[in-house]
Design a protein around this motif. Sequence first.
Motif, mmCIF file in Angstrom:
data_model
loop_
_atom_site.group_PDB
_atom_site.id
_atom_site.type_symbol
_atom_site.label_atom_id
_atom_site.label_comp_id
_atom_site.label_asym_id
_atom_site.label_seq_id
_atom_site.Cartn_x
_atom_site.Cartn_y
_atom_site.Cartn_z
ATOM 1 N N THR A 187 0.832 -0.880 0.028
ATOM 2 C CA THR A 187 -0.168 -0.189 -0.153
ATOM 3 C C THR A 187 0.947 1.250 -0.309
ATOM 4 O O THR A 187 1.555 1.357 0.525
ATOM 5 N N PRO A 188 0.846 2.390 -0.299
ATOM 6 C CA PRO A 188 1.141 3.885 -0.576
ATOM 7 C C PRO A 188 1.243 3.901 1.116
ATOM 8 O O PRO A 188 2.541 4.672 1.451
ATOM 9 N N ALA A 189 0.952 3.124 2.585
ATOM 10 C CA ALA A 189 0.852 3.782 3.732
ATOM 11 C C ALA A 189 2.281 3.225 3.537
ATOM 12 O O ALA A 189 2.937 3.783 4.611
ATOM 13 N N THR A 190 2.400 1.737 4.043
ATOM 14 C CA THR A 190 3.329 1.297 3.882
ATOM 15 C C THR A 190 4.759 1.776 3.263
ATOM 16 O O THR A 190 5.560 1.704 3.865
ATOM 17 N N VAL A 191 4.269 1.648 1.484
ATOM 18 C CA VAL A 191 5.562 2.327 1.121
ATOM 19 C C VAL A 191 6.225 3.902 1.737
ATOM 20 O O VAL A 191 7.328 3.822 2.361
ATOM 21 N N LYS A 192 5.372 4.490 2.153
ATOM 22 C CA LYS A 192 5.510 6.164 2.675
ATOM 23 C C LYS A 192 6.195 5.592 4.483
ATOM 24 O O LYS A 192 7.393 6.249 5.207
ATOM 25 N N GLY A 193 6.183 5.091 5.066
ATOM 26 C CA GLY A 193 6.456 4.163 6.466
ATOM 27 C C GLY A 193 7.619 4.189 6.381
ATOM 28 O O GLY A 193 8.376 4.335 7.011
ATOM 29 N N HIS A 194 8.063 2.936 4.885
ATOM 30 C CA HIS A 194 9.294 2.116 5.314
ATOM 31 C C HIS A 194 10.691 4.269 4.400
ATOM 32 O O HIS A 194 11.438 3.802 5.164
ATOM 33 N N MET A 195 9.846 4.773 3.474
ATOM 34 C CA MET A 195 10.320 5.793 3.684
ATOM 35 C C MET A 195 10.514 6.411 4.553
ATOM 36 O O MET A 195 11.996 6.673 4.459
ATOM 37 N N THR A 196 10.017 7.159 5.249
ATOM 38 C CA THR A 196 9.999 7.801 6.661
ATOM 39 C C THR A 196 11.523 6.743 7.498
ATOM 40 O O THR A 196 12.678 7.457 8.977
ATOM 41 N N SER A 197 11.348 5.457 7.512
ATOM 42 C CA SER A 197 12.348 4.544 8.315
ATOM 43 C C SER A 197 13.947 4.263 7.169
ATOM 44 O O SER A 197 15.494 4.580 8.194
ATOM 45 N N ILE A 198 13.796 4.654 5.963
ATOM 46 C CA ILE A 198 15.349 5.046 5.167
ATOM 47 C C ILE A 198 15.824 6.110 4.945
ATOM 48 O O ILE A 198 16.688 6.628 5.600
ATOM 49 N N LEU A 199 15.125 7.161 5.436
ATOM 50 C CA LEU A 199 15.824 8.719 6.031
ATOM 51 C C LEU A 199 16.571 8.662 6.906
ATOM 52 O O LEU A 199 17.694 9.066 7.448
ATOM 53 N N ILE A 200 16.006 7.847 7.823
ATOM 54 C CA ILE A 200 16.400 7.999 9.234
ATOM 55 C C ILE A 200 17.908 7.012 9.216
ATOM 56 O O ILE A 200 18.809 7.681 10.329
ATOM 57 N N LYS A 201 17.047 6.051 9.064
ATOM 58 C CA LYS A 201 18.940 5.085 8.635
ATOM 59 C C LYS A 201 19.732 5.688 8.195
ATOM 60 O O LYS A 201 21.035 5.499 8.559
ATOM 61 N N LEU A 202 19.484 6.108 7.097
ATOM 62 C CA LEU A 202 20.585 6.758 6.066
ATOM 63 C C LEU A 202 21.146 8.582 6.313
ATOM 64 O O LEU A 202 22.230 9.068 6.030
ATOM 65 N N LYS A 203 20.102 8.999 7.274
ATOM 66 C CA LYS A 203 20.940 10.267 8.557
ATOM 67 C C LYS A 203 20.987 10.805 6.864
ATOM 68 O O LYS A 203 22.014 11.945 6.787
ATOM 69 N N VAL A 204 19.744 11.341 5.568
ATOM 70 C CA VAL A 204 19.391 12.039 4.930
ATOM 71 C C VAL A 204 18.290 12.619 4.714
ATOM 72 O O VAL A 204 17.243 12.488 5.835
ATOM 73 N N ARG A 205 18.198 14.243 5.044
ATOM 74 C CA ARG A 205 17.477 14.914 4.953
ATOM 75 C C ARG A 205 15.656 14.423 3.603
ATOM 76 O O ARG A 205 14.493 15.103 3.881
ATOM 77 N N ASN A 206 16.270 14.112 2.827
ATOM 78 C CA ASN A 206 15.041 13.897 1.926
ATOM 79 C C ASN A 206 15.359 12.412 0.346
ATOM 80 O O ASN A 206 16.676 12.470 1.031
ATOM 81 N N ARG A 207 14.457 12.825 -0.188
ATOM 82 C CA ARG A 207 14.840 11.511 -1.137
ATOM 83 C C ARG A 207 15.792 11.876 -2.126
ATOM 84 O O ARG A 207 16.500 10.362 -2.596
ATOM 85 N N VAL A 208 15.783 12.958 -2.793
ATOM 86 C CA VAL A 208 17.120 13.725 -3.081
ATOM 87 C C VAL A 208 18.427 12.936 -2.748
ATOM 88 O O VAL A 208 19.186 11.894 -3.529
ATOM 89 N N GLU A 209 18.444 13.177 -1.544
ATOM 90 C CA GLU A 209 20.074 12.891 -0.972
ATOM 91 C C GLU A 209 19.355 11.182 -0.842
ATOM 92 O O GLU A 209 20.836 10.337 -0.898
ATOM 93 N N ALA A 210 18.519 10.373 -0.684
ATOM 94 C CA ALA A 210 18.857 8.811 -0.648
ATOM 95 C C ALA A 210 18.970 8.465 -1.736
ATOM 96 O O ALA A 210 19.464 6.856 -2.074
ATOM 97 N N ALA A 211 18.533 9.356 -3.029
ATOM 98 C CA ALA A 211 19.261 9.082 -4.169
ATOM 99 C C ALA A 211 19.939 8.372 -4.173
ATOM 100 O O ALA A 211 20.821 7.473 -5.417
ATOM 101 N N LEU A 212 20.867 10.137 -4.115
ATOM 102 C CA LEU A 212 22.183 9.691 -4.503
ATOM 103 C C LEU A 212 23.313 8.740 -3.211
ATOM 104 O O LEU A 212 24.697 7.949 -4.356
ATOM 105 N N ILE A 213 22.797 8.105 -2.584
ATOM 106 C CA ILE A 213 23.154 7.183 -1.422
ATOM 107 C C ILE A 213 23.037 5.630 -2.282
ATOM 108 O O ILE A 213 23.701 4.921 -2.103
ATOM 109 N N ALA A 214 22.015 5.317 -3.159
ATOM 110 C CA ALA A 214 21.569 4.557 -3.601
ATOM 111 C C ALA A 214 22.192 3.832 -4.703
ATOM 112 O O ALA A 214 22.642 2.947 -5.520
#
Length: 221
Positions: A187-214
Amino acid sequence: MSSGLPIGLLLVDDDPLIRAGLGTILASDPGLKILGEAENGLRAIELASRLQPEVIMMDIRMPQLDGLGAMERILAESATAKVLILTTFGEEEYIDRAMSVGAAGFMLKSSDPEELIRGVYSVADGAAALSPRIAKRLVDKFRSVDHDRRARAMGLIEQLTPREHDVLALVGAGNSNSEIADVLVLTPATVKGHMTSILIKLKVRNRVEAALIAYQGGLVD
């Protein structure tokens, strides 16, 4: 978009020829609508407040007030506007500041028309729009300056759960939450929850920074 209405755009660049070219390209797509054009940051702030565009395509270097200063003021006043930075090779030094302010993506002015249009749709849908050529250049630059960056990125990625790993790879490939939900059957809500966790674990502020780490960690070619 889900409303069925065209995505409202504001084009911001001090070069009238670039604005005209962008307008011609973007107006060719029936799902996009040019609401206005601005030649400097101050005018962009005025039009963004009055026209309420969903996506603002913003140049960095402009007179009176540059794109980064304008973006900072626009995003401070609007919870819905998304800024897609237009850049050229050699301006990578601005990207860190732009990400800290809240840029939704970065596209080269020389991008193919299809890539520019796709970038607008991605940003409007909540995805991180990062031109592949910009991402590659940034990753190459990071590697040449600091050979530990890739190891650091891989170490951060190792903290993710298998599902978060899958989500991050799709974020790096430029997918929105709804697209990720479709691919992973979530569900989109589940993906949103995963994204929140990912940003915290990667210590980044937004999706662009997360994409760069990817990219740095090898999740995206």
